[in-house]
Write a protein that holds these residues in place. Structure first.
Motif, PDB file in Angstrom:
ATOM      1  N   LEU A 191      11.964  -8.564   7.034  1.00 17.97           N
ATOM      2  CA  LEU A 191      10.943  -8.904   7.951  1.00 17.97           C
ATOM      3  C   LEU A 191       9.387  -9.382   7.273  1.00 17.97           C
ATOM      4  O   LEU A 191       8.956 -10.282   7.364  1.00 17.97           O
ATOM      5  CB  LEU A 191      10.835  -8.289   9.139  1.00 17.97           C
ATOM      6  N   PHE A 192       9.162  -8.286   6.320  1.00 15.61           N
ATOM      7  CA  PHE A 192       7.967  -8.241   5.835  1.00 15.61           C
ATOM      8  C   PHE A 192       7.891  -9.529   4.654  1.00 15.61           C
ATOM      9  O   PHE A 192       6.977 -10.302   4.592  1.00 15.61           O
ATOM     10  CB  PHE A 192       7.739  -7.136   4.807  1.00 15.61           C
ATOM     11  N   ALA A 237       4.483  -6.743  -2.085  1.00 15.13           N
ATOM     12  CA  ALA A 237       4.301  -5.328  -2.430  1.00 15.13           C
ATOM     13  C   ALA A 237       4.948  -4.294  -1.506  1.00 15.13           C
ATOM     14  O   ALA A 237       5.436  -3.168  -1.759  1.00 15.13           O
ATOM     15  CB  ALA A 237       2.960  -5.076  -2.931  1.00 15.13           C
ATOM     16  N   ALA A 238       4.394  -4.561  -0.308  1.00 17.99           N
ATOM     17  CA  ALA A 238       4.750  -3.581   0.887  1.00 17.99           C
ATOM     18  C   ALA A 238       6.239  -3.562   1.095  1.00 17.99           C
ATOM     19  O   ALA A 238       6.859  -2.499   1.398  1.00 17.99           O
ATOM     20  CB  ALA A 238       3.920  -3.811   2.300  1.00 17.99           C
ATOM     21  N   VAL A 280       4.725   2.906   3.061  1.00 18.43           N
ATOM     22  CA  VAL A 280       4.652   2.186   3.888  1.00 18.43           C
ATOM     23  C   VAL A 280       5.652   1.999   5.168  1.00 18.43           C
ATOM     24  O   VAL A 280       5.594   2.116   6.239  1.00 18.43           O
ATOM     25  CB  VAL A 280       5.008   0.787   3.224  1.00 18.43           C
ATOM     26  N   ALA A 281       6.636   3.228   4.609  1.00 16.57           N
ATOM     27  CA  ALA A 281       7.608   3.491   5.638  1.00 16.57           C
ATOM     28  C   ALA A 281       7.197   4.623   6.623  1.00 16.57           C
ATOM     29  O   ALA A 281       7.337   4.649   7.660  1.00 16.57           O
ATOM     30  CB  ALA A 281       9.050   4.173   4.945  1.00 16.57           C
ATOM     31  N   ARG A 282       6.298   5.344   6.147  1.00 14.83           N
ATOM     32  CA  ARG A 282       5.585   6.188   6.904  1.00 14.83           C
ATOM     33  C   ARG A 282       4.523   5.619   7.797  1.00 14.83           C
ATOM     34  O   ARG A 282       4.409   5.921   9.160  1.00 14.83           O
ATOM     35  CB  ARG A 282       4.783   7.232   6.173  1.00 14.83           C
ATOM     36  N   TRP A 341      -2.308  -4.169  -4.943  1.00 21.03           N
ATOM     37  CA  TRP A 341      -1.530  -2.971  -4.523  1.00 21.03           C
ATOM     38  C   TRP A 341      -1.741  -1.794  -4.895  1.00 21.03           C
ATOM     39  O   TRP A 341      -1.912  -0.776  -4.098  1.00 21.03           O
ATOM     40  CB  TRP A 341      -0.150  -3.542  -4.897  1.00 21.03           C
ATOM     41  N   GLY A 342      -2.407  -1.578  -6.082  1.00 19.97           N
ATOM     42  CA  GLY A 342      -2.817  -0.313  -6.520  1.00 19.97           C
ATOM     43  C   GLY A 342      -4.030   0.198  -5.927  1.00 19.97           C
ATOM     44  O   GLY A 342      -4.269   1.322  -5.802  1.00 19.97           O
ATOM     45  N   ASP A 343      -4.826  -0.626  -5.322  1.00 24.25           N
ATOM     46  CA  ASP A 343      -6.119  -0.318  -4.604  1.00 24.25           C
ATOM     47  C   ASP A 343      -5.789  -0.031  -3.086  1.00 24.25           C
ATOM     48  O   ASP A 343      -6.359   0.702  -2.342  1.00 24.25           O
ATOM     49  CB  ASP A 343      -7.266  -1.395  -4.740  1.00 24.25           C
TER      50      ASP A 343
END
Length: 361
Positions: free
Chosen positions: A5-6, A26-27, A37-39, A90-92
Motif C-alpha cells: 500500500l505504501f 524507502a518506508a 516503520v513497522a513500529r 531517508w538517512g535523516d
C-alpha cells in the motif's frame, strides 16, 4: 500487505512529488524488513487501501516538520524552507522515526487523509455564476438568484466562501478584488454566462464525518500536513485560504451526508437558489450512502419551484474513453428548469480548468 500500500501511494506521487515518492519507497522497504516503520504503523496492518496508510505516514512526518520538531528532516522540506536531497532523505528521516515512533503511531492511527483543496473554488465560482443565471432565466427573473450553498464532505469548509476569493481573469479580478486570497483559476475558455457581476451567497453550511476546525492551530496543521511538501505553490494557496477562513468562519457540522442533507432540504426556500455541492468525495462514500443521497436529492427536486429552485453542482472524477481513465468534470443539474450540463473539466485540484459546456446525460 502494508508495504505494498505504501508503494501504491508512492506510484501516485510519481511526477508530482519526488520527495513523497522517495520517502514512501524507502518506508516500504523498511516495513518489509520489520524496521522502525513497522513500529510506527503498528495496528494499521489490516487497513483498507482507501484509508491510504502511506499518505497518513507521510502526513504525520510532515506535521512534525511544520511544528519545528525535526530540524534535520526539515532541511529536505521546501514547505519549511528546505531543499530536498533525495539520496540523504531517508538517512535523516530515520532518527526522527526512532525518536517519535510512539507519537507518530498515534497520529497515523487517529487521522484521516484530508486535503480540502481550495483550488476547487475556481470551478465552483464559475459553476455558481452559471447556475444562478440559468435559474433566473427559467423563472423569468432579471437579476440572478442569491445562493444558499450546502457542501457535503466539506472537511474544513475552505470551499464555502468562493465569493470571497479574488480570481484574476483577463486582467480583471473577479469575485472579491480585495480578498487576502487570490487564486489564479487558469481557465481555458469561459463559463457560458457573464461572471463579472457579484455572486451573492446568503447562507452557507457544510457537513463532514470528520470535520476540521480551521480556526484552530491544530486544524490548520492537520490540513497543511497532507500537502506534499515539495508542492510549495499549493501549500501557499492553502495557507491563504486558511487565513481567509479566519476572517470569515463557516462551521462545518459533524454529520453523515444523506441525513444532514435531508434536514437541510426539508422545505424549499423561496427567492433563493439552493445549491448542493461536493468535490472529490463520491469515491469515499459507501454505495448505501450514495443511494440514500440520490433519494434525498430526488425528493427535494420534486418540491423545487421556479421561485425556489434547486441545483446540484459537483466536481468529481468520471471514467473517460481517452488516455486517462478518469477526468475531473464539473457537472450541473437544475430543477425544475430541467437543465443538465457538463460545464467542463480540469485538474484534481481545480486548476487549470477548461470550460466546455455540453449536455450531461
Amino acid at each position: 500487505m502494508l508495504a505494498e500500500l505504501f508503494l501504491d501511494a508512492a506510484r501516485g506521487c510519481a511526477g508530482r512529488s519526488p520527495l513523497t515518492q522517495a520517502l514512501l519507497i524507502a518506508a516500504a522497504e523498511d516495513l518489509a524488513r520489520g524496521g522502525v516503520v513497522a513500529r510506527v504503523m503498528a495496528g494499521a496492518e489490516c487497513d483498507r487501501p482507501g484509508t491510504v496508510p502511506g499518505l497518513r505516514f507521510a502526513g504525520a512526518l510532515h506535521r512534525l516538520v511544520l511544528e519545528g520538531r525535526a530540524p534535520a528532516l526539515a532541511a529536505h522540506y521546501p514547505t519549511a524552507g528546505g531543499e530536498p536531497d533525495l539520496d540523504a532523505l531517508w538517512g535523516d528521516a530515520l532518527p526522527v522515526l526512532h525518536e517519535h515512533a510512539d507519537e507518530l503511531r498515534v497520529l497515523v492511527s487517529t487521522t484521516a487523509v484530508q486535503t480540502n483543496e481550495p483550488g476547487r473554488s475556481a470551478p465552483l465560482f464559475g459553476g455558481l455564476q452559471t447556475a444562478t443565471r440559468l435559474a433566473a432565466d427559467a423563472a423569468g427573473r432579471r437579476a440572478g438568484f442569491p445562493v444558499r450553498l450546502l457542501e457535503v464532505g466539506a472537511s474544513g469548509g475552505l470551499n464555502l466562501r468562493p465569493h470571497r476569493v479574488a480570481y484574476p481573469v483577463d486582467g480583471v479580478k473577479l469575485g472579491d478584488p480585495g480578498s487576502p486570497f487570490t487564486l489564479d483559476p487558469r481557465w481555458t475558455g469561459r463559463p457560458p454566462v457573464d461572471v463579472a457581476h457579484n455572486l451573492r451567497l446568503v447562507r452557507r453550511a457544510g457537513c463532514d464525518p470528520d470535520p476540521v476546525d480551521v480556526t484552530t492551530e491544530d486544524g490548520r496543521l492537520h490540513l497543511q500536513s497532507f500537502v506534499w511538501a515539495d508542492q510549495v505553490a499549493r501549500f501557499e494557496r492553502l495557507r491563504a485560504a486558511l487565513d481567509l477562513a479566519q476572517l470569515d468562519p463557516v462551521p462545518v457540522q459533524r454529520a453523515a451526508g444523506p441525513e444532514w442533507l435531508s434536514e437541510q432540504l426539508v422545505r424549499p426556500e423561496r427567492d433563493v437558489l439552493t445549491v448542493v455541492w461536493h468535490s472529490v468525495v463520491w469515491q469515499y462514500t459507501s454505495p448505501a450512502d450514495r443511494a440514500m443521497g440520490r433519494a434525498v436529492l430526488a425528493d427535494a427536486a420534486a418540491r423545487a419551484t421556479p421561485m425556489a429552485p434547486l441545483a446540484l453542482l459537483v466536481y468529481e472524477p468520471r471514467r473517460t474513453h481517452g488516455p486517462d481513465p478518469y477526468r475531473f468534470q464539473l457537472l450541473l443539474k437544475l430543477w425544475p428548469a430541467g437543465v443538465s450540463l457538463r460545464l467542463g473539466w480540469g485538474a484534481g485540484h481545480g486548476t487549470p480548468f477548461t470550460w466546455d459546456t455540453q449536455p450531461w446525460d
